[in-house]
Design a protein around this motif. Sequence first.
Motif, mmCIF file in Angstrom:
data_model
loop_
_atom_site.group_PDB
_atom_site.id
_atom_site.type_symbol
_atom_site.label_atom_id
_atom_site.label_comp_id
_atom_site.label_asym_id
_atom_site.label_seq_id
_atom_site.Cartn_x
_atom_site.Cartn_y
_atom_site.Cartn_z
ATOM 1 N N THR A 49 6.179 3.581 -2.050
ATOM 2 C CA THR A 49 6.804 2.868 -0.934
ATOM 3 C C THR A 49 6.144 3.333 0.377
ATOM 4 O OG1 THR A 49 8.499 4.581 -0.984
ATOM 5 C CG2 THR A 49 9.020 2.477 -2.054
ATOM 6 N N PRO A 50 6.080 2.442 1.378
ATOM 7 C CA PRO A 50 5.387 2.800 2.632
ATOM 8 C C PRO A 50 5.962 4.039 3.306
ATOM 9 C CG PRO A 50 5.823 0.444 2.554
ATOM 10 C CD PRO A 50 6.516 1.033 1.364
ATOM 11 N N ALA B 33 0.514 2.695 -4.942
ATOM 12 C CA ALA B 33 1.706 2.372 -5.736
ATOM 13 C C ALA B 33 2.911 3.238 -5.354
ATOM 14 C CB ALA B 33 1.392 2.497 -7.233
ATOM 15 N N ARG C 263 0.675 -1.347 9.568
ATOM 16 C CA ARG C 263 0.106 -2.308 8.607
ATOM 17 C C ARG C 263 -0.832 -1.615 7.619
ATOM 18 N NH1 ARG C 263 -3.003 -7.419 11.105
ATOM 19 N NH2 ARG C 263 -4.037 -8.026 9.176
ATOM 20 N N ARG D 241 -2.769 7.774 -7.564
ATOM 21 C CA ARG D 241 -1.513 7.040 -7.436
ATOM 22 C C ARG D 241 -0.452 8.062 -7.045
ATOM 23 N NH1 ARG D 241 -4.801 3.984 -7.014
ATOM 24 N NH2 ARG D 241 -5.322 2.141 -8.213
ATOM 25 N N ALA E 244 0.026 1.991 0.897
ATOM 26 C CA ALA E 244 1.154 2.203 -0.025
ATOM 27 C C ALA E 244 1.008 1.305 -1.250
ATOM 28 C CB ALA E 244 2.475 1.929 0.696
ATOM 29 N N ASP E 245 0.598 0.071 -1.045
ATOM 30 C CA ASP E 245 0.352 -0.839 -2.185
ATOM 31 C C ASP E 245 -0.717 -0.255 -3.096
ATOM 32 O OD1 ASP E 245 2.123 -2.708 -1.472
ATOM 33 O OD2 ASP E 245 0.661 -4.128 -0.610
ATOM 34 N N HIS E 246 -1.810 0.203 -2.466
ATOM 35 C CA HIS E 246 -2.926 0.751 -3.250
ATOM 36 C C HIS E 246 -2.481 1.975 -4.060
ATOM 37 C CE1 HIS E 246 -7.018 2.047 -4.251
ATOM 38 N NE2 HIS E 246 -6.607 3.259 -3.913
ATOM 39 N N GLU F 225 -0.770 1.535 6.756
ATOM 40 C CA GLU F 225 0.020 2.378 5.842
ATOM 41 C C GLU F 225 0.690 1.532 4.761
ATOM 42 O OE1 GLU F 225 1.019 6.202 8.743
ATOM 43 O OE2 GLU F 225 2.578 4.707 8.423
ATOM 44 N N ARG F 226 1.117 0.327 5.109
ATOM 45 C CA ARG F 226 1.727 -0.551 4.088
ATOM 46 C C ARG F 226 0.683 -0.935 3.038
ATOM 47 N NH1 ARG F 226 4.428 -2.881 8.485
ATOM 48 N NH2 ARG F 226 2.992 -4.646 8.569
ATOM 49 N N ALA F 227 -0.525 -1.251 3.525
ATOM 50 C CA ALA F 227 -1.596 -1.625 2.577
ATOM 51 C C ALA F 227 -1.970 -0.436 1.691
ATOM 52 C CB ALA F 227 -2.814 -2.124 3.352
#
Length: 393
Positions: A75-76, A73, A63, A202, A69-71, A65-67
């Motif tokens: 993919t996870p 920009a 979870r 990024r 990845a969003d930050h 790492e997914r968050a």
Amino acid sequence: MDGFFTVPIDMSSPPCAVSTDRSKRALLTVFQPRLPTADRLLPYLRSIDASHWYTNRGPLLARFERALADHFAVTPDRVVGVANATAGLSASLLAGGSEDAGRNGRPLCILPSWTHEATAVAVLRAGLTPWFHEVAEDDWRLSPEMVADSLRGNPTLGARVSHVMVTAPFGAVVEAEPWRAFSDRFGLPVTIDAASGFDRLRGGPVDAVVSLHATKVLGIGEGGVVIARDAAQAARIRDLVQLGLSDERVIRQAGMNAKLSEYGAAIGLAALEIWSERRATLERLHARYAARLKGETGLSLWAPEGVSSTLMVRLPSRVAVETGQRLVAQGIATRRWWHAGCHRQPAFAAFPRQPLPITEALADSVLGLPFHEGLADADVDAAADTLRAVLPG
Ligand SMILES: Cc1ncc(COP(=O)(O)O)c(C=O)c1O
């Protein structure tokens, strides 16, 4: 060692007590870590209690790492949470074949000397030998052109180089695309040490590593994150930080144990909840310092692209040590965050290096002032005004 002329960071220090009477004021600490409170952590800790999954790529790490990845920009599948940035940097070099290169006559890794010692330690732990390079005076960074010139100008050492590590100083950004072009042209993998670059980094076409140490803007105690150049590189790094074990439980390349635990991920998720608030506070404090120090002849405030957990000033001459001593006598703690430059550390003194006059001038003239969320506006004003008052005429 001369880098530590003021109080060390006390991770348990109380908030600064501000008094209008300077002689009665407690020492204004240079940094005060702020991690999420116990209340904010509780829901995540309860979910660990329920899952009984404490480490080894658990659900909270996925979870987190997914968050991240969003930050960043990306993919996870390009994000790998690790135990600390130093290990993440080594893992990036190992994934780029550092050990084979070392064994096959290309043991050198180019890196700046104007960086934290962790960068050089990471190089050594990946089986390489640092070759310290000079940074540009204006932006404190290595550029692809500078490194290309060095390789051309030193063909004997240049032929022994297999990697390049570039540091993004104190919240700054290193553009990845020019380094990808450099990497393609010279056939050398590049890793960006963006330890303090959480805010503006990024994902780009070369590996970058961010620290989540308690002294960083998104602090979790000990931790780090690799934003790999692509998913295949991330998969190699993911294996390398769990000893080298692949999903099929096969080790093709030995790595290290540098996993991020579920507890680390829990703190990270809680830290992300308060990130924007924290960012705004640090931005406001930086602006206040900038306004208060404006117009001071010869003094420049480091103004990176992103928010950082440090506030760096360049003094008009090489008086960082004396100025720090004068400030601490007035109740203002300071710190030379990168000490005297890596090449001056005894453990690294024998490694090859370019002439480093700019690095030495920076080390002797750059000072970190008090900077953290525990500071009131009056503290910032006091630190800035005292600095102006103690600067040599
Ligand atoms: C430039 C740089 N690189 C690497 C590190 C090491 O980070 P970590 O403590 O997460 O290993 C630091 C830590 O301050 C740093 O400033």
